[in-house]
Design a protein around this motif. Sequence first.
Motif, PDB file in Angstrom:
ATOM      1  N   ASP B  29      37.039  -3.587 -16.366  1.00  0.00           N
ATOM      2  CA  ASP B  29      36.221  -3.280 -17.543  1.00  0.00           C
ATOM      3  C   ASP B  29      34.758  -3.626 -17.288  1.00  0.00           C
ATOM      4  O   ASP B  29      33.845  -2.862 -17.619  1.00  0.00           O
ATOM      5  CB  ASP B  29      36.696  -4.084 -18.759  1.00  0.00           C
ATOM      6  CG  ASP B  29      38.078  -3.640 -19.237  1.00  0.00           C
ATOM      7  OD1 ASP B  29      38.517  -2.554 -18.822  1.00  0.00           O
ATOM      8  OD2 ASP B  29      38.701  -4.392 -20.005  1.00  0.00           O
ATOM      9  N   ALA B  31      33.287  -3.871 -14.444  1.00  0.00           N
ATOM     10  CA  ALA B  31      32.729  -2.963 -13.437  1.00  0.00           C
ATOM     11  C   ALA B  31      32.376  -1.622 -14.079  1.00  0.00           C
ATOM     12  O   ALA B  31      31.311  -1.050 -13.805  1.00  0.00           O
ATOM     13  CB  ALA B  31      33.731  -2.766 -12.305  1.00  0.00           C
ATOM     14  N   ALA B  32      33.246  -1.127 -14.958  1.00  0.00           N
ATOM     15  CA  ALA B  32      32.977   0.155 -15.617  1.00  0.00           C
ATOM     16  C   ALA B  32      31.693   0.072 -16.433  1.00  0.00           C
ATOM     17  O   ALA B  32      30.860   0.990 -16.413  1.00  0.00           O
ATOM     18  CB  ALA B  32      34.150   0.540 -16.523  1.00  0.00           C
ATOM     19  N   LEU B  33      31.501  -1.049 -17.137  1.00  0.00           N
ATOM     20  CA  LEU B  33      30.313  -1.177 -17.975  1.00  0.00           C
ATOM     21  C   LEU B  33      29.062  -1.462 -17.153  1.00  0.00           C
ATOM     22  O   LEU B  33      27.965  -1.027 -17.516  1.00  0.00           O
ATOM     23  CB  LEU B  33      30.524  -2.256 -19.032  1.00  0.00           C
ATOM     24  CG  LEU B  33      31.482  -1.801 -20.140  1.00  0.00           C
ATOM     25  CD1 LEU B  33      31.828  -2.949 -21.065  1.00  0.00           C
ATOM     26  CD2 LEU B  33      30.867  -0.655 -20.951  1.00  0.00           C
ATOM     27  N   ARG B  36      28.027   1.870 -16.073  1.00  0.00           N
ATOM     28  CA  ARG B  36      27.417   2.595 -17.191  1.00  0.00           C
ATOM     29  C   ARG B  36      25.980   2.113 -17.432  1.00  0.00           C
ATOM     30  O   ARG B  36      25.071   2.925 -17.641  1.00  0.00           O
ATOM     31  CB  ARG B  36      28.282   2.370 -18.439  1.00  0.00           C
ATOM     32  CG  ARG B  36      27.705   2.892 -19.719  1.00  0.00           C
ATOM     33  CD  ARG B  36      27.372   1.759 -20.669  1.00  0.00           C
ATOM     34  NE  ARG B  36      26.505   2.219 -21.743  1.00  0.00           N
ATOM     35  CZ  ARG B  36      25.979   1.401 -22.653  1.00  0.00           C
ATOM     36  NH1 ARG B  36      26.251   0.119 -22.615  1.00  0.00           N
ATOM     37  NH2 ARG B  36      25.182   1.869 -23.566  1.00  0.00           N
ATOM     38  N   LEU B  39      23.686   3.308 -14.714  1.00  0.00           N
ATOM     39  CA  LEU B  39      23.428   4.737 -14.864  1.00  0.00           C
ATOM     40  C   LEU B  39      22.299   4.962 -15.870  1.00  0.00           C
ATOM     41  O   LEU B  39      21.475   5.859 -15.716  1.00  0.00           O
ATOM     42  CB  LEU B  39      24.721   5.421 -15.333  1.00  0.00           C
ATOM     43  CG  LEU B  39      24.892   6.894 -15.015  1.00  0.00           C
ATOM     44  CD1 LEU B  39      24.674   7.163 -13.539  1.00  0.00           C
ATOM     45  CD2 LEU B  39      26.305   7.349 -15.420  1.00  0.00           C
ATOM     46  N   THR B  40      22.261   4.110 -16.906  1.00  0.00           N
ATOM     47  CA  THR B  40      21.178   4.204 -17.889  1.00  0.00           C
ATOM     48  C   THR B  40      19.829   3.961 -17.215  1.00  0.00           C
ATOM     49  O   THR B  40      18.848   4.640 -17.516  1.00  0.00           O
ATOM     50  CB  THR B  40      21.385   3.188 -19.022  1.00  0.00           C
ATOM     51  OG1 THR B  40      22.689   3.388 -19.557  1.00  0.00           O
ATOM     52  CG2 THR B  40      20.359   3.374 -20.120  1.00  0.00           C
ATOM     53  N   ARG B  43      19.004   7.071 -15.405  1.00  0.00           N
ATOM     54  CA  ARG B  43      18.634   8.163 -16.310  1.00  0.00           C
ATOM     55  C   ARG B  43      17.287   7.924 -16.964  1.00  0.00           C
ATOM     56  O   ARG B  43      16.554   8.859 -17.274  1.00  0.00           O
ATOM     57  CB  ARG B  43      19.684   8.304 -17.429  1.00  0.00           C
ATOM     58  CG  ARG B  43      21.015   8.775 -16.984  1.00  0.00           C
ATOM     59  CD  ARG B  43      21.062  10.290 -16.841  1.00  0.00           C
ATOM     60  NE  ARG B  43      22.044  10.689 -15.847  1.00  0.00           N
ATOM     61  CZ  ARG B  43      23.342  10.690 -16.047  1.00  0.00           C
ATOM     62  NH1 ARG B  43      23.829  10.343 -17.207  1.00  0.00           N
ATOM     63  NH2 ARG B  43      24.160  11.024 -15.087  1.00  0.00           N
ATOM     64  N   LEU B  44      17.001   6.654 -17.262  1.00  0.00           N
ATOM     65  CA  LEU B  44      15.736   6.310 -17.924  1.00  0.00           C
ATOM     66  C   LEU B  44      14.948   5.384 -17.008  1.00  0.00           C
ATOM     67  O   LEU B  44      14.820   4.195 -17.275  1.00  0.00           O
ATOM     68  CB  LEU B  44      16.006   5.619 -19.264  1.00  0.00           C
ATOM     69  CG  LEU B  44      16.752   6.420 -20.324  1.00  0.00           C
ATOM     70  CD1 LEU B  44      17.036   5.546 -21.537  1.00  0.00           C
ATOM     71  CD2 LEU B  44      15.928   7.629 -20.768  1.00  0.00           C
ATOM     72  N   LYS B 107      23.380   1.202 -32.035  1.00  0.00           N
ATOM     73  CA  LYS B 107      23.953   2.546 -31.941  1.00  0.00           C
ATOM     74  C   LYS B 107      25.438   2.579 -32.252  1.00  0.00           C
ATOM     75  O   LYS B 107      26.058   3.635 -32.174  1.00  0.00           O
ATOM     76  CB  LYS B 107      23.735   3.096 -30.529  1.00  0.00           C
ATOM     77  CG  LYS B 107      22.305   3.443 -30.234  1.00  0.00           C
ATOM     78  CD  LYS B 107      22.202   3.953 -28.820  1.00  0.00           C
ATOM     79  CE  LYS B 107      20.750   4.052 -28.388  1.00  0.00           C
ATOM     80  NZ  LYS B 107      20.652   3.858 -26.936  1.00  0.00           N
ATOM     81  N   GLY B 108      26.030   1.428 -32.534  1.00  0.00           N
ATOM     82  CA  GLY B 108      27.452   1.402 -32.858  1.00  0.00           C
ATOM     83  C   GLY B 108      28.352   1.379 -31.640  1.00  0.00           C
ATOM     84  O   GLY B 108      29.570   1.422 -31.767  1.00  0.00           O
ATOM     85  N   LEU B 109      27.749   1.291 -30.452  1.00  0.00           N
ATOM     86  CA  LEU B 109      28.580   1.291 -29.249  1.00  0.00           C
ATOM     87  C   LEU B 109      29.393   0.010 -29.113  1.00  0.00           C
ATOM     88  O   LEU B 109      30.544   0.031 -28.700  1.00  0.00           O
ATOM     89  CB  LEU B 109      27.702   1.473 -28.006  1.00  0.00           C
ATOM     90  CG  LEU B 109      27.358   2.924 -27.689  1.00  0.00           C
ATOM     91  CD1 LEU B 109      26.194   2.987 -26.718  1.00  0.00           C
ATOM     92  CD2 LEU B 109      28.570   3.631 -27.091  1.00  0.00           C
ATOM     93  N   PHE B 113      33.345  -0.512 -28.565  1.00  0.00           N
ATOM     94  CA  PHE B 113      33.919  -1.326 -27.495  1.00  0.00           C
ATOM     95  C   PHE B 113      34.848  -2.394 -28.068  1.00  0.00           C
ATOM     96  O   PHE B 113      35.900  -2.686 -27.503  1.00  0.00           O
ATOM     97  CB  PHE B 113      32.819  -2.011 -26.670  1.00  0.00           C
ATOM     98  CG  PHE B 113      31.981  -1.040 -25.869  1.00  0.00           C
ATOM     99  CD1 PHE B 113      32.523   0.121 -25.351  1.00  0.00           C
ATOM    100  CD2 PHE B 113      30.635  -1.309 -25.630  1.00  0.00           C
ATOM    101  CE1 PHE B 113      31.744   1.014 -24.615  1.00  0.00           C
ATOM    102  CE2 PHE B 113      29.851  -0.428 -24.897  1.00  0.00           C
ATOM    103  CZ  PHE B 113      30.408   0.735 -24.394  1.00  0.00           C
TER     104      PHE B 113
END
Lengths: 334, 274
Positions: B29, B31-33, B36, B39-40, B43-44, B107-109, B113
Amino acid sequence: MTDAAIVLEQVAKRFGDVQALDGLDLTVPAGTVYGLLGPNGAGKTTAVRVLTTLTRPDAGHARVLGLDVVDRPEEVRAVIGLAGQYAAVDANLTGRENLRLMGRLTHLPRAAIAERAAELLERFELTDAADRPSRTYSGGMRRRLDLAAALVHRPPVLFLDEPTTGLDPHSRRELWSIIGELVREGTTLLLTTQYLEEADRLAGRVAVIDGGRVIAEGTSAELKSQMATTVLALAFHEPAAAARAAELVTPLATAPALVEGTDVEVAVDDGAQTLVEALRLLDRAGLVVASVALREPSLDDVFLALTGHRAAPTGDDRPSADHSELALTGRKPR
Amino acid sequence: MTATTTPAPLGALVRRRTALGRLRWAISDAAALTGRNLLTYVRLPQLVVFSTIQPIMFVLIFRYVFGGAIQVPGASFVDYLMPGIFVQSVAFGAVGTGIGLAEDMGKGLIERFRSLPMARSSVLAGRTLADLVRNVFVVFLMVVVGFLVGFRVGTGPLAFLAGILLLLAFGYALSWIFALVGLGASNAETAQAAAFPTLFPLVFASSAFVPVETMPGWLQAFAANQPVSVTVDAARALMTGGPTTAAVLQSLAWTVGMLVVFAPLAVRRYRRAT
């Protein structure tokens, strides 16, 4: 007991001065769609948050598939899906990446994740946009992605908290048809809404909640039959005429007429006969009627009859006008 | 039509987990986050660019504007300055942990989770690990900038590397403090506003840019012993020479102490259902 997918027993929750839930009882049979209907602040979201382990109840018991949400939260989380009021997807990830992330976080086998994501994108008509960051999506697309994200691990119990709030009518209908399909496939769904039309359309049974407790429960047909009346809807060219008309027709009605701008609505017993009498009275008073209609009571009328106030959504969240939603915009009766 | 959403059998979803299985999931978990969050940053890239421009400006200002007026004992000012800049970079980078968490909450993320069958530590672990990776990148960049403006390692490559690891560990521990701040903030701006008043005195009333001995006596007592100074002193000794043991041990003690206190507090704050 085994037939109930969701059970709430005398659940209470207080936030400071606000009693959000006040002895809420609810039983949702497995494989059915259940609508939780109420205005803002009725306790709908709190009920969902208790059932999805996000909020601990102060009192009472809540179980999902027989699993107590307080004692066995991890197991509950494994069997539920939640899509919320605000589309909770990562705006910087693409649609596909969002779904794959959900696949990993719900511990799907690694090999199955890509296929599952592609399958859901296809089904929710997001394939074309799958590899674009979701911040470029429209509101309706984001909601669809949010719903897809809740379904990645095929949860047998799904919670949708106001799934269409803020969506345009077209996107709402699209989402409704998707939700309708889910249900046919055996998912148990608890849906909260402040749109009476939505509950009427999607849910087999509906609980009307107000002040954190259930004030009425049954199929929407049963709820409507609790008010064995017809609604006479009149419209005028100016508000003054509407106000005057309300005074005139109230003696014919079972409850005081409601005025909203140029519209007047009044619950009556004998529809056809009252219609004739009302028009005669109005004509004699020199009031020009712009339109007139008799209609079946809506769930909104039921809500009004049960609570003494209308289900009034606030601000711009309310759906754009269909006739059935017009009644939603009403204020408290005078 | 394929029944793509047919619910899975209950037994497959509700599995009793062994301790080892839980640990494996917690790692997976996290590692997945971490992925993520990284990646942000890809992307930014502005998120990373802004956090590197500021320390680069500091290097240039201190090296070429203030530097000539600052006397440091026994070393050229640029050699004195750069370890301070490295620590400053990771310390300000740690604020990003709080901002990122506050943003996800807004953002409610985080709500989503929390409704998933994930390890309760993984959101915070994924956030702080991604920020550690970002700090590695930022520090690497600052090392390059340092060499370009004349910074030279006075010890050896291993000691230099030890200094880098020491200050990265310090930054990682700080991340957990700001994770706690971020979880308590209502939005990213609040998280940022709450972080800087604590961070500024620590970074500037320290040995990062000027010798503590030049400060007034009442300030020296604080400046000489606070965690940023201790870590700067340790990194400086490892990179440019001087006695290392005491400063390194003190810095490690701060790092471990902050982790032991703030990581459980932050996880508890995350778990606490409202």
